[in-house]
Design an enzyme around this catalytic site. Sequence first.
Site, PDB file in Angstrom:
ATOM      1  N   LYS A 121       0.961  -1.029   0.562  1.00  0.00           N
ATOM      2  CA  LYS A 121      -0.319  -0.698  -0.102  1.00  0.00           C
ATOM      3  C   LYS A 121       0.656   1.122  -0.302  1.00  0.00           C
ATOM      4  O   LYS A 121       0.402   2.325  -0.106  1.00  0.00           O
ATOM      5  CB  LYS A 121      -1.216  -0.354   1.918  1.00  0.00           C
TER       6      LYS A 121
HETATM    7  C1  LIG Z   1      -3.950  -4.556   0.340  1.00  0.00           C
HETATM    8  C2  LIG Z   1      -3.528  -5.921   0.689  1.00  0.00           C
HETATM    9  C3  LIG Z   1      -4.018  -6.819   0.279  1.00  0.00           C
HETATM   10  C4  LIG Z   1      -5.174  -7.118  -0.958  1.00  0.00           C
HETATM   11  O1  LIG Z   1      -5.218  -5.718  -2.093  1.00  0.00           O
HETATM   12  P1  LIG Z   1      -6.321  -5.610  -2.972  1.00  0.00           P
HETATM   13  O2  LIG Z   1      -5.578  -4.396  -3.469  1.00  0.00           O
HETATM   14  O3  LIG Z   1      -7.239  -4.798  -1.710  1.00  0.00           O
HETATM   15  O4  LIG Z   1      -6.900  -6.299  -3.957  1.00  0.00           O
HETATM   16  C5  LIG Z   1      -3.075  -7.610  -0.024  1.00  0.00           C
HETATM   17  N1  LIG Z   1      -1.684  -8.335   0.393  1.00  0.00           N
HETATM   18  C6  LIG Z   1      -1.136  -7.168   1.475  1.00  0.00           C
HETATM   19  C7  LIG Z   1      -0.217  -7.057   2.355  1.00  0.00           C
HETATM   20  C8  LIG Z   1      -2.300  -5.619   1.839  1.00  0.00           C
HETATM   21  O5  LIG Z   1      -2.116  -5.005   3.099  1.00  0.00           O
END
Ligand SMILES: *Cc1c(COP(=O)(O)O)cnc(C)c1O
Length: 473
Positions: A121
């Site tokens: 993120k």
């Molecule tokens: C948010 C997240 C995901 C999922 O991503 P999306 O965009 O919600 O599909 C997968 N792995 C981690 C570690 C995350 O923080």
Amino acid sequence: MMGISLDSSHYISTRGGIAPVDFADAVMMGLATDGGLLVPGSFPQVDASTLDGWRRLTYPELAFEVMRPFVGDSLPAETLRRLVQDSYATFDTPDVVPIRPLDNKSLFIAELYHGPTLAFKDVALQFLGNLFAELLRQRGGRLNILGATSGDTGSAAIHGVRGKAGIEIFILYPEGRVSPLQERQMATVPDANVHCIAIEGTFDDGQRVMKQVFNDLPFKEKNHLGAVNSVNWARILAQVVYYFWGAFRVQELSGSATPIQVCVPTGNFGDIFAGYVARRMGAPIARLLLATNENDILSRFFNTGTYAKGTVHPTLSPSMDIQVASNFERYLYYRLGEDAARTKAMMMEFEQNGSITLEDADPTFAAGRGDTASTLATIRKHYEQYGVLLDPHGAVGVTVAEANPLPGLKTLCLETAHPGKFPAAVEQALGDGTPARHESLEKLKKLPLRKALLQPTVPVIEEYIIQTLAGKA
Ligand SMILES: *Cc1c(COP(=O)(O)O)cnc(C)c1O
């Protein structure tokens, strides 16, 4: 000049209810005001010679080129270039997203965890923080971000905006119910514009009170409240970049010009939707492989055509523990031939019945699910055989990738978090006390926590926001 059409920098709603807005307005709007999601008027088409030029770029240079046609006149080119440079200078490697072979055969891994909070993120939120700060500088005004988190998003958002002029951030999390490590990643940040609120309640209580505060429109307007949720178009856009980058690096490492498969551990469908955009633009991606844990609404959809709500199960990969995927509507819109009326009707049907069904499969996607036992086995196997320690989210992806090869093609697996963020799951997999650690997380253990402990009620939270902002004026 690069075969890029013009209206990719204007945004419309998947539900058809707004006049087109430019990139800056789309970013400040977040969710479209008609309840739909914002999508660009078209996808720029990247031709073969442009693609070849892009292969030679550094990550920030590539990010600039990928983003520019979506940004249009909202930012001068030099400003966008600077924002991108600043956003990725906080990563601990100049490659930003290193790509490595995983099993020396057909699998590769994209290390998306080199940002400040060690999860993917950061790739989007480092950029969004700088972008908000720049847009506020241009337009004047302030932004007070309110969010509720069960862990990852809150810390990435805090690190995206810490110390930025014109922005304050308030993050609610359930006291005693996020991991100590996740709490430290939020509450040890010393910047004066960061306000962590541990609430005496559950994650759902935090979500509920946040929504209630946002629904108090006079309060929201008066206090310039905004969100950083996963539907913001700028977050998707920043993620499109590493699909191009990853495909180029895999082709380079394997000495082949064949398109690749990309496997994406999925929760809210934001990350994999960025892959869909990259593919529509012309990135050399043959197929997107969607991986879920036991919360498998999306893998069921791609395998059966029915999108039906279930109940949420807590798993070892908590950031994928969702049932209703907030970005799915964007995909649905394209799947329905960019028909906003049908998209709106189907979303209404889903809200009413908890289920919708589409005819015809989409060969762009394949999907599978990795359960707890197979995820643990994958972590163990890759550690023992190849010395690679996967985090539980990435391990769900690798489990699904191993079960769904495309003959003759390489698969790039997105590794969305550093294993050091999930030491308990790694310990459960390896069972030998092998520590999953990261130096930056160890350092946090010595820092003091700075947080308010509050009841999750609207008057209490609103009063805290008012007092905090008054103290700054
Ligand atoms: C948010 C997240 C995901 C999922 O991503 P999306 O965009 O919600 O599909 C997968 N792995 C981690 C570690 C995350 O923080």
